[in-house]
Write a protein that holds these residues in place. Structure first.
Motif, PDB file in Angstrom:
ATOM      1  N   LEU A 173       0.862  -1.180   0.000  1.00 19.82           N
ATOM      2  CA  LEU A 173       0.000   0.000   0.000  1.00 19.82           C
ATOM      3  C   LEU A 173       0.899   1.231   0.000  1.00 19.82           C
ATOM      4  N   PRO A 174       1.178   1.825  -1.170  1.00 17.64           N
ATOM      5  CA  PRO A 174       1.960   3.063  -1.213  1.00 17.64           C
ATOM      6  C   PRO A 174       1.102   4.230  -0.743  1.00 17.64           C
ATOM      7  N   LEU A 175       1.672   5.047   0.142  1.00 16.07           N
ATOM      8  CA  LEU A 175       0.895   6.107   0.783  1.00 16.07           C
ATOM      9  C   LEU A 175       1.652   7.429   0.787  1.00 16.07           C
ATOM     10  N   GLU A 176       0.891   8.511   0.904  1.00 15.55           N
ATOM     11  CA  GLU A 176       1.425   9.815   1.242  1.00 15.55           C
ATOM     12  C   GLU A 176       0.616  10.337   2.425  1.00 15.55           C
ATOM     13  N   ILE A 177       1.237  11.160   3.257  1.00 11.46           N
ATOM     14  CA  ILE A 177       0.556  11.729   4.415  1.00 11.46           C
ATOM     15  C   ILE A 177       0.198  13.177   4.082  1.00 11.46           C
ATOM     16  N   VAL A 178      -1.083  13.485   4.104  1.00 14.32           N
ATOM     17  CA  VAL A 178      -1.582  14.828   3.810  1.00 14.32           C
ATOM     18  C   VAL A 178      -2.253  15.367   5.064  1.00 14.32           C
ATOM     19  N   THR A 179      -1.839  16.543   5.508  1.00 11.29           N
ATOM     20  CA  THR A 179      -2.435  17.167   6.682  1.00 11.29           C
ATOM     21  C   THR A 179      -3.386  18.262   6.247  1.00 11.29           C
ATOM     22  N   ARG A 180      -4.630  18.141   6.696  1.00 14.12           N
ATOM     23  CA  ARG A 180      -5.640  19.135   6.356  1.00 14.12           C
ATOM     24  C   ARG A 180      -6.557  19.326   7.554  1.00 14.12           C
ATOM     25  N   LEU A 181      -6.711  20.586   7.960  1.00 16.58           N
ATOM     26  CA  LEU A 181      -7.531  20.915   9.129  1.00 16.58           C
ATOM     27  C   LEU A 181      -7.073  20.138  10.356  1.00 16.58           C
ATOM     28  N   GLY A 182      -5.755  19.936  10.456  1.00 14.13           N
ATOM     29  CA  GLY A 182      -5.181  19.288  11.616  1.00 14.13           C
ATOM     30  C   GLY A 182      -5.259  17.774  11.613  1.00 14.13           C
ATOM     31  N   VAL A 183      -5.805  17.183  10.541  1.00 16.25           N
ATOM     32  CA  VAL A 183      -5.948  15.728  10.452  1.00 16.25           C
ATOM     33  C   VAL A 183      -4.895  15.174   9.494  1.00 16.25           C
ATOM     34  N   ARG A 184      -4.098  14.249   9.968  1.00 13.80           N
ATOM     35  CA  ARG A 184      -3.083  13.596   9.134  1.00 13.80           C
ATOM     36  C   ARG A 184      -3.713  12.365   8.465  1.00 13.80           C
ATOM     37  N   THR A 185      -3.900  12.457   7.160  1.00 15.78           N
ATOM     38  CA  THR A 185      -4.541  11.375   6.418  1.00 15.78           C
ATOM     39  C   THR A 185      -3.519  10.659   5.551  1.00 15.78           C
ATOM     40  N   ALA A 186      -3.419   9.358   5.712  1.00 12.20           N
ATOM     41  CA  ALA A 186      -2.592   8.528   4.833  1.00 12.20           C
ATOM     42  C   ALA A 186      -3.463   8.071   3.675  1.00 12.20           C
ATOM     43  N   ARG A 187      -3.029   8.344   2.456  1.00 10.96           N
ATOM     44  CA  ARG A 187      -3.822   8.022   1.277  1.00 10.96           C
ATOM     45  C   ARG A 187      -2.898   7.648   0.131  1.00 10.96           C
ATOM     46  N   PHE A 188      -3.476   7.168  -0.946  1.00  6.75           N
ATOM     47  CA  PHE A 188      -2.681   6.832  -2.119  1.00  6.75           C
ATOM     48  C   PHE A 188      -2.088   8.099  -2.741  1.00  6.75           C
ATOM     49  N   PRO A 189      -0.824   8.077  -3.166  1.00 10.16           N
ATOM     50  CA  PRO A 189      -0.245   9.231  -3.863  1.00 10.16           C
ATOM     51  C   PRO A 189      -1.062   9.582  -5.105  1.00 10.16           C
ATOM     52  N   GLY A 190      -1.217  10.871  -5.327  1.00  7.57           N
ATOM     53  CA  GLY A 190      -1.991  11.342  -6.479  1.00  7.57           C
ATOM     54  C   GLY A 190      -3.344  11.887  -6.096  1.00  7.57           C
ATOM     55  N   GLY A 191      -3.907  11.388  -4.978  1.00 12.64           N
ATOM     56  CA  GLY A 191      -5.162  11.924  -4.481  1.00 12.64           C
ATOM     57  C   GLY A 191      -6.261  11.968  -5.530  1.00 12.64           C
ATOM     58  N   ARG A 192      -6.848  13.131  -5.723  1.00 10.37           N
ATOM     59  CA  ARG A 192      -7.982  13.292  -6.620  1.00 10.37           C
ATOM     60  C   ARG A 192      -7.615  13.131  -8.090  1.00 10.37           C
ATOM     61  N   PHE A 193      -6.324  13.063  -8.393  1.00  9.29           N
ATOM     62  CA  PHE A 193      -5.910  12.880  -9.789  1.00  9.29           C
ATOM     63  C   PHE A 193      -5.841  11.403 -10.176  1.00  9.29           C
ATOM     64  N   ASN A 194      -6.101  10.520  -9.234  1.00  8.67           N
ATOM     65  CA  ASN A 194      -6.208   9.096  -9.548  1.00  8.67           C
ATOM     66  C   ASN A 194      -7.604   8.790 -10.081  1.00  8.67           C
ATOM     67  N   ASN A 195      -7.695   7.858 -11.002  1.00  5.60           N
ATOM     68  CA  ASN A 195      -8.978   7.453 -11.569  1.00  5.60           C
ATOM     69  C   ASN A 195      -9.398   6.047 -11.152  1.00  5.60           C
ATOM     70  N   LEU A 196      -8.486   5.307 -10.557  1.00  3.90           N
ATOM     71  CA  LEU A 196      -8.767   3.949 -10.098  1.00  3.90           C
ATOM     72  C   LEU A 196      -7.723   3.584  -9.061  1.00  3.90           C
ATOM     73  N   ASN A 197      -8.162   3.130  -7.915  1.00  6.48           N
ATOM     74  CA  ASN A 197      -7.242   2.698  -6.871  1.00  6.48           C
ATOM     75  C   ASN A 197      -7.509   1.243  -6.522  1.00  6.48           C
ATOM     76  N   THR A 198      -6.452   0.509  -6.295  1.00  5.35           N
ATOM     77  CA  THR A 198      -6.581  -0.893  -5.905  1.00  5.35           C
ATOM     78  C   THR A 198      -5.610  -1.284  -4.797  1.00  5.35           C
ATOM     79  N   GLY A 199      -4.479  -0.560  -4.667  1.00  4.70           N
ATOM     80  CA  GLY A 199      -3.365  -1.108  -3.924  1.00  4.70           C
ATOM     81  C   GLY A 199      -2.724  -2.190  -4.771  1.00  4.70           C
ATOM     82  N   LEU A 200      -1.736  -2.857  -4.227  1.00  5.99           N
ATOM     83  CA  LEU A 200      -1.032  -3.914  -4.960  1.00  5.99           C
ATOM     84  C   LEU A 200      -1.109  -5.206  -4.156  1.00  5.99           C
ATOM     85  N   PHE A 201      -1.662  -6.244  -4.771  1.00  2.00           N
ATOM     86  CA  PHE A 201      -1.862  -7.519  -4.079  1.00  2.00           C
ATOM     87  C   PHE A 201      -1.534  -8.673  -5.015  1.00  2.00           C
ATOM     88  N   ASP A 202      -0.881  -9.685  -4.469  1.00  4.67           N
ATOM     89  CA  ASP A 202      -0.719 -10.938  -5.194  1.00  4.67           C
ATOM     90  C   ASP A 202      -2.106 -11.538  -5.400  1.00  4.67           C
TER      91      ASP A 202
END
Length: 423
Positions: free
Chosen positions: A93-122
């Protein structure tokens, strides 16, 4: 528009004979415990990363080049959760940490510019409901002190014959769907899923109008300078379009623009590329007579259309954007791709091309008390967004209000630093 197809039918139409043989041969038995670790050193996990990204159920947006470009340009240290069974890497699970309104959110890199998220799984990794809940607890332990909330959004419940390994944790509907066109062995067969007669008639009308004006060509920039010039032209075309509609410019952030420039500089691996550009160039009007531009990401047998723009001052009656889609899809069929993904967001042109609509779900795993509170806020915001989007007039007014706020804030800052907003 073509006949309606059950969203689940995409698994029967796309990648029906594919597998991930390298991963399948090395994957560990399902009963072996799954252990997690964290790393920031991408180089040490690149081989396993590129192996997992080649599995048909993997999104290009969790690909190595896509994530590395976002991390490098933003100056952030990436954070990757690695899952192993019997010392074999079976999950990332590749992540970036984005802080907004004091909340640290771990999310996929690219944020709203991603069109499909899955993570990586065997693909051999199968987790029971209990095992998924146990994995969520392990993720909380891994991210404790680093993030308040883990947000894995825009996850299809199943993709390319594979049910998502964390599907039972996805309790929340994402407000936006995505739209796909399955690519069949021939372009004619692909068109047969749609109103082929009407599309051919429209294509003949478009080409006749453009031929009367001197003709056109599908332009594929060959040099780095040509690619960067075309990308800058896309940003300019998009800015004009947004301003004319009174909408916020999603690409206004200079950092976002630098990321996309970095992506087109990434070396292709075979035919896989995190970002490639195609355009309609008019033969009359010189090298810069570009009527329409699109950016696509390709990985394995799938193509995702990331963005598109048109120059409304040139041949608007010929619908150059629609013509560009025709040419790109025809090219993708000839090259053996299996799916053309028009991406997230409900728009008429997507529905006109796509017989498949895919609904998405979100996973939210609170890490701290702040994260629990933020989860409630995110759910409320998502539901409000979905309700507003069911009322197009209200949605458009809110978008224009948001646009005015962005422009006002930008005008009041001598050195603008824009935040990447969420839809």
């Amino acid at each position: 528009m073509g006949k309606a197809i059950n969203p689940g039918d995409i698994e029967a139409r796309i990648n029906d004979a594919q597998s991930c043989p390298v991963a399948a041969q090395t994957s560990a038995p399902a009963q072996v415990p799954l252990t997690l670790s964290l790393t920031r050193d991408l180089a040490t996990i690149e081989d396993d990363w590129r192996r997992l990204e080649q599995c048909p159920a993997s999104s290009p947006h969790q690909g190595y080049d896509w994530c590395r470009s976002w991390a490098t340009v933003q100056g952030q240290e990436p954070l990757v959760i690695i899952g192993r069974q019997a010392n074999q890497v079976v999950m990332m699970l590749p992540l970036e940490i984005v802080t907004r309104l004091g909340v640290r959110t771990a999310r996929f890199p690219g944020g709203r510019f991603n069109n499909l998220n899955t993570g990586l799984f065997d693909p051999a990794l199968q987790l029971s409901v209990h095992e998924q809940q146990d994995l969520a607890d392990k993720i909380r332990h891994c991210l404790s002190g680093r993030a308040d909330l883990l947000l894995l959004d825009m996850l299809p419940e199943s993709w390319a014959l594979h049910r998502h390994p964390l599907a039972d944790l996805a309790h929340f509907d994402h407000p936006n769907a995505s739209f796909q066109l399955p690519l069949l062995p021939s372009f004619e067969a692909t068109l047969s899923q749609l109103n082929a007669k009407r599309r051919r008639k429209k294509f003949r009308t478009q080409t006749r109008r453009l031929e009367d004006m001197g003709g056109y060509e599908l332009y594929l920039p060959a040099t780095a300078q040509e690619r960067h010039d075309l990308l800058d032209l896309f940003f300019a075309q998009k800015r004009i379009r947004f301003e004319a509609q009174g909408l916020p410019d999603a690409f206004i952030d200079p950092t976002v623009q630098r990321v996309f420039h970095a992506l087109i500089d990434s070396e292709p691996r075979g035919r896989d590329h995190p970002l490639a550009l195609q355009a309609i160039r008019l033969k009359a009007g010189g090298e810069g007579a570009i009527a329409a531009i699109a950016g696509i990401t390709s990985l394995g047998d799938q193509i995702i259309c990331q963005f598109g723009s048109i120059d409304e001052s040139r041949v608007p009656d010929a619908s150059p954007g629609e013509l560009l889609f025709w040419l790109m899809i025809e090219k993708a069929c000839a090259e053996g791709y299996r799916v053309f993904n028009f991406g997230i967001g409900d728009q008429l042109y997507k529905r006109s091309w796509c017989p498949v609509e895919t609904r998405h779900r979100d996973i939210m795993i609170p890490i701290s008390l702040i994260g629990r509170i933020a989860t409630l806020g995110h759910v409320a915001a998502s539901r409000a967004t979905a309700a507003i989007k069911r009322r197009p007039l209200l949605y458009r007014r809110l978008q224009r209000l948001r646009s005015g706020q962005i422009f006002a804030a930008r005008d009041n800052r001598p050195d603008p630093v824009t935040e990447r907003g969420e839809d």
